[in-house]
Write a protein that holds these residues in place. Structure first.
Motif, short mmCIF file in Angstrom:
data_model
loop_
_atom_site.label_atom_id
_atom_site.label_comp_id
_atom_site.label_asym_id
_atom_site.label_seq_id
_atom_site.Cartn_x
_atom_site.Cartn_y
_atom_site.Cartn_z
N SER A 51 -6.07 1.40 -7.26
CA SER A 51 -6.08 2.39 -6.63
C SER A 51 -7.14 2.94 -5.72
O SER A 51 -8.23 2.95 -6.03
CB SER A 51 -5.50 3.73 -7.55
N VAL B 235 -12.11 4.67 2.10
CA VAL B 235 -11.48 5.04 0.60
C VAL B 235 -12.52 4.59 -0.34
O VAL B 235 -13.54 3.57 -0.13
CB VAL B 235 -10.29 4.27 0.57
N TYR C 271 -5.80 11.35 1.57
CA TYR C 271 -4.70 10.07 1.07
C TYR C 271 -4.98 9.50 -0.07
O TYR C 271 -6.22 9.25 -0.34
CB TYR C 271 -4.29 9.16 2.19
N THR C 272 -4.20 9.15 -1.14
CA THR C 272 -4.40 8.30 -2.04
C THR C 272 -3.40 7.22 -2.16
O THR C 272 -2.24 7.59 -1.72
CB THR C 272 -4.29 9.39 -3.62
N GLY C 273 -3.64 6.27 -2.71
CA GLY C 273 -2.67 5.17 -2.71
C GLY C 273 -2.96 3.99 -3.75
O GLY C 273 -3.90 3.87 -4.30
N PHE D 197 0.74 -1.37 0.10
CA PHE D 197 0.06 0.05 0.00
C PHE D 197 0.73 1.27 0.02
O PHE D 197 1.59 1.65 1.11
CB PHE D 197 -0.92 -0.05 1.30
N GLU D 198 0.93 1.82 -1.33
CA GLU D 198 1.90 2.91 -1.36
C GLU D 198 0.92 4.03 -1.52
O GLU D 198 0.35 4.44 -2.31
CB GLU D 198 2.71 2.73 -2.50
N LYS D 199 1.08 5.11 -0.25
CA LYS D 199 0.25 6.16 -0.32
C LYS D 199 0.88 7.45 -0.35
O LYS D 199 2.15 7.69 0.16
CB LYS D 199 -0.78 5.98 0.93
N LYS D 200 0.20 8.38 -0.54
CA LYS D 200 0.54 9.74 -0.52
C LYS D 200 -0.56 10.87 0.12
O LYS D 200 -1.81 10.18 -0.40
CB LYS D 200 1.28 10.34 -1.98
N TYR E 197 -8.61 3.88 7.12
CA TYR E 197 -9.03 4.87 6.13
C TYR E 197 -10.60 4.54 5.60
O TYR E 197 -10.66 3.16 5.26
CB TYR E 197 -8.00 4.92 4.89
N THR F 203 -8.53 6.36 -3.01
CA THR F 203 -8.62 7.57 -2.45
C THR F 203 -9.55 7.67 -1.29
O THR F 203 -10.49 7.36 -1.49
CB THR F 203 -9.06 8.63 -3.51
N GLU F 204 -9.03 8.35 -0.48
CA GLU F 204 -9.86 8.62 0.83
C GLU F 204 -11.04 9.53 0.53
O GLU F 204 -10.99 10.50 -0.15
CB GLU F 204 -8.99 9.61 1.95
#
Lengths: 297, 355
Positions: free
Chosen positions: A272, A250, A200-202, A170-173, A248, A274-275
């Motif tokens: 993918s 999402v 957050y998106t991931g 889970f790569e999030k930003k 989260y 997105t919160e």
């Protein structure tokens, strides 16, 4: 049959018959001054000379009435005739108040029984409260607490959860909106933060294979994955949580649910997210259909 | 020019208060305070004090009465003795005796559970009502942990504090306002939590289901109340006098399989049926109280007769003989059903032996 009498139990039988072992459905007491009555399914030998009625209600207790100015015989001082509804409330680390996650209206005694799965709890101490609502107000809380733990990622919806165990990533930003303005006569630029945007998106990746008590079901994993793909594309928000304590709310936002495979039974799924709300906020949980009670917004 | 008096919160006249004001003229040397009774307009207080601050200390001996409604006027006197005018409209205020505002937790208390229902006491001599209150729990470092928020329902002044950890210290504090804006505060109350063992049975059962990433919530609630034949008289808040009455437990009561039942009671009516339970249909068990001198009873004794009827067939069982209880004693009837056989044992115990 013997001279018109039978040995089996009936009015005409010869032998004294045993009593019935049918269930007991009611109990009446009368004609004395009663101090205490008690009923349990945990048998206490009659030979026990200093038998005492236990003070604490146990799993085996069925009735315990003390007649302290009332006739309550259960472990609560309310009945279905006065309780309008029951609320289940939850409090996790960081919450200052209990938040309602479930409400059920009470019409009969059986309605007090509640069996519920809470999929939206993070790792850590979680407290729950069982709250009867009497004439519009909340009565005394029955509380209990538990240490929540699990050791993989989970993606869940109301009444369903899928563990993400194998090859999980889970790569999030964290996204926010800023702009930078370089002004004349000023050495350093001015940074503006536009609005309150913060989410957050991931990118999630996982090899979905069902784990049952018989082990990993690799041969039927294609079918299990199809079920998960229906789940991921049904348009409903999900709760994504990890085993550190993050949680989260999402929505699946990738146009594709893609697969990568180096073997036909080893398929890595990518999508993918997105919160789209706060997994701690009862209002967001209600609006997105996760809980049925909209009380503590 | 005149001094502008800030709003005056209600105060206890036996304590006094500070009347703050704003003044924009010469340096203050003295301040004169004039207080009138609102209903009569009579001057009840007129004193001048030396101060250079924008506040007037109203002393405890001001002769104002609690429960009164007054109007205050201020004038400022400068170094040359020039007095400013009073404002045309005075500032009204109330005097009330300091209310009683206490929590059920006292400083240094030891709480023996992880969840505790705190109660708040509020009382005021002149019947000034409580507008709202709030109860807040803090850690030992005074970080806020839990707060009730402002609660306006003042019928029941309670709040559940939960999640208290064993062997830790916490602060609790209640604040509030009365209807006329009097500030209430209990201050920080330090208490200690100490419980030896977690309660095994909880009406709310929780199980961590790690494989599902979920918590299973199950209620173990038994809600049942006896239905009396007529209104029940209670003796000493702990006995139900059913000598010419009966109580039935029905809804919410069910026992499956083998069981133990126990009954504590005194003064049973001779030869009367004191206990009856049924399966809701034809099968029933009746227990009668008997007294008598029997061949093997060694004098007059008390005993109990159990009659179980199934399909018209009666199964009869007698208890052991017991002596008659003294005035401070009572019967303990212990009843077991194992399979389809009954056991019954009677004894006499002291009434004080109960909890």
């Amino acid at each position: 049959m013997f001279l018109g009498s039978s040995f089996a139990s009936s009015k005409e039988s010869l032998t004294s018959s045993f009593a019935s072992s049918s269930d007991v459905a009611d109990l009446t007491i009368a004609n004395a001054v009663f101090d205490e009555i008690y009923s349990t399914v945990n048998l206490t030998p009659i030979t026990e000379t200093d038998f005492k009625i236990p003070a604490i209600w146990g799993f085996d207790t069925r009735l315990h009435a003390l007649f302290q100015d009332n006739l309550y015989g259960g472990n609560v001082s309310f009945t279905e005739s006065i309780v309008e509804s029951i609320r289940i409330k939850k409090k996790v680390n960081g919450d200052k108040k209990f938040k309602t996650i479930y409400e059920k209206s009470i019409t009969s005694n059986e309605d007090f029984e509640i069996e519920l799965m809470d999929y939206y709890e993070p790792v850590g101490t979680v407290e729950y409260a069982y709250v009867p609502v009497i004439s519009g107000g909340e009565n005394s809380y029955i509380t209990n607490r538990i240490e929540s733990f699990f050791d993989s990622y989970f993606i869940c919806e109301k009444d369903i959860s899928y563990p993400m165990i194998l090859d999980t990533g889970f790569e999030k930003k964290l996204t926010q909106k800023t702009s930078l303005i370089e002004l004349l006569g000023r050495e350093k630029p001015v940074i503006l933060k536009g609005g309150r945007v913060r989410y957050y998106t991931g990118d999630v990746s996982c090899t979905f294979i069902e784990l049952t008590k018989d082990g990993w079901q690799t041969h039927t994993s294609w079918d299990y994955r199809n079920g998960i793909y229906n789940f991921l594309t049904n348009g409903k928000p999900k709760i994504l949580k990890d085993y550190f304590g993050n949680i989260y709310m999402v929505a699946v936002t990738s146009g594709d649910i893609s697969e990568e495979s180096d073997h036909y039974e080893h398929v890595n799924t990518k999508f993918s997210v997105t919160e789209c709300g706060s997994a701690y906020d009862p209002g967001d949980l209600y609006d997105n259909g996760f809980i049925n009670a909209d009380i503590d917004r | 020019m005149h001094a502008i008096i800030h709003p005056i919160e209600p105060f206890d006249s036996s304590i006094g208060t500070n009347i703050n004001f704003t003044w924009q003229g010469n340096q203050i040397f003295k301040v004169r305070c004039l207080i009138k009774d609102n209903s009569t307009g009579d001057v009840v207080y007129d004193q001048t004090i030396s101060t250079m601050k924008q506040s007037y200390l109203l002393p405890p001996d001001s002769t104002l009465k609690n429960g009164g409604y007054y109007i205050a006027y201020l004038s400022v006197i400068d170094v040359d003795g020039v007095e400013s005018s009073f404002s045309n409209i005075g500032t009204p205020f109330y005097c009330y005796q300091t209310p009683k505002f206490h929590l059920s937790i006292k400083p240094g208390d030891v709480i023996k559970t992880s969840a505790y229902q705190t109660e708040l006491t509020y009382a005021q001599a002149e019947n000034e009502l409580l507008d709202y209150y709030s109860i807040t729990l803090y850690t030992y470092q005074k970080t806020e942990l839990l707060t009730s928020g402002n609660l306006y329902n003042t019928d029941s002044l309670t709040y559940l504090i939960s999640g208290l950890e064993n062997a830790k210290q916490y602060y609790i504090r209640a604040t509030g306002k009365t209807l006329h804006n009097m500030t209430l505060d209990t201050g920080y109350i330090l208490f200690t939590v100490s419980y030896t063992e977690a309660q095994i049975f909880n009406p709310l059962e929780l199980n961590n289901r790690a494989e599902l990433g979920a918590i299973e919530i199950k209620s173990n609630i038994t809600s049942t109340v006896g239905i009396p034949e007529k209104e029940v008289t209670y003796i000493d808040h702990q006995f139900a006098d059913l000598r010419s009455n009966s109580v039935t437990y029905d809804i919410g009561f069910e026992v499956k399989g083998d069981f133990t039942k126990a009954f504590l009671f005194y003064k049973p009516v001779r030869n009367a049926r004191i206990i009856r339970f049924t399966d809701g249909g034809k099968h029933y068990v009746n227990i009668f109280y008997r007294e008598g001198t029997l061949s093997d009873s060694n004098g007059e004794k008390a005993f109990f007769e159990l009659q179980a009827e199934t399909s018209g067939v009666k199964y009869i069982l007698f208890s052991n003989y017991v002596t008659f209880p003294d005035t401070n004693q009572q019967f303990l009837l212990h009843l077991n059903r194992i399979g389809n056989a009954y056991e019954i044992n009677a004894s006499v115990v002291n009434q004080t032996e109960r909890r």
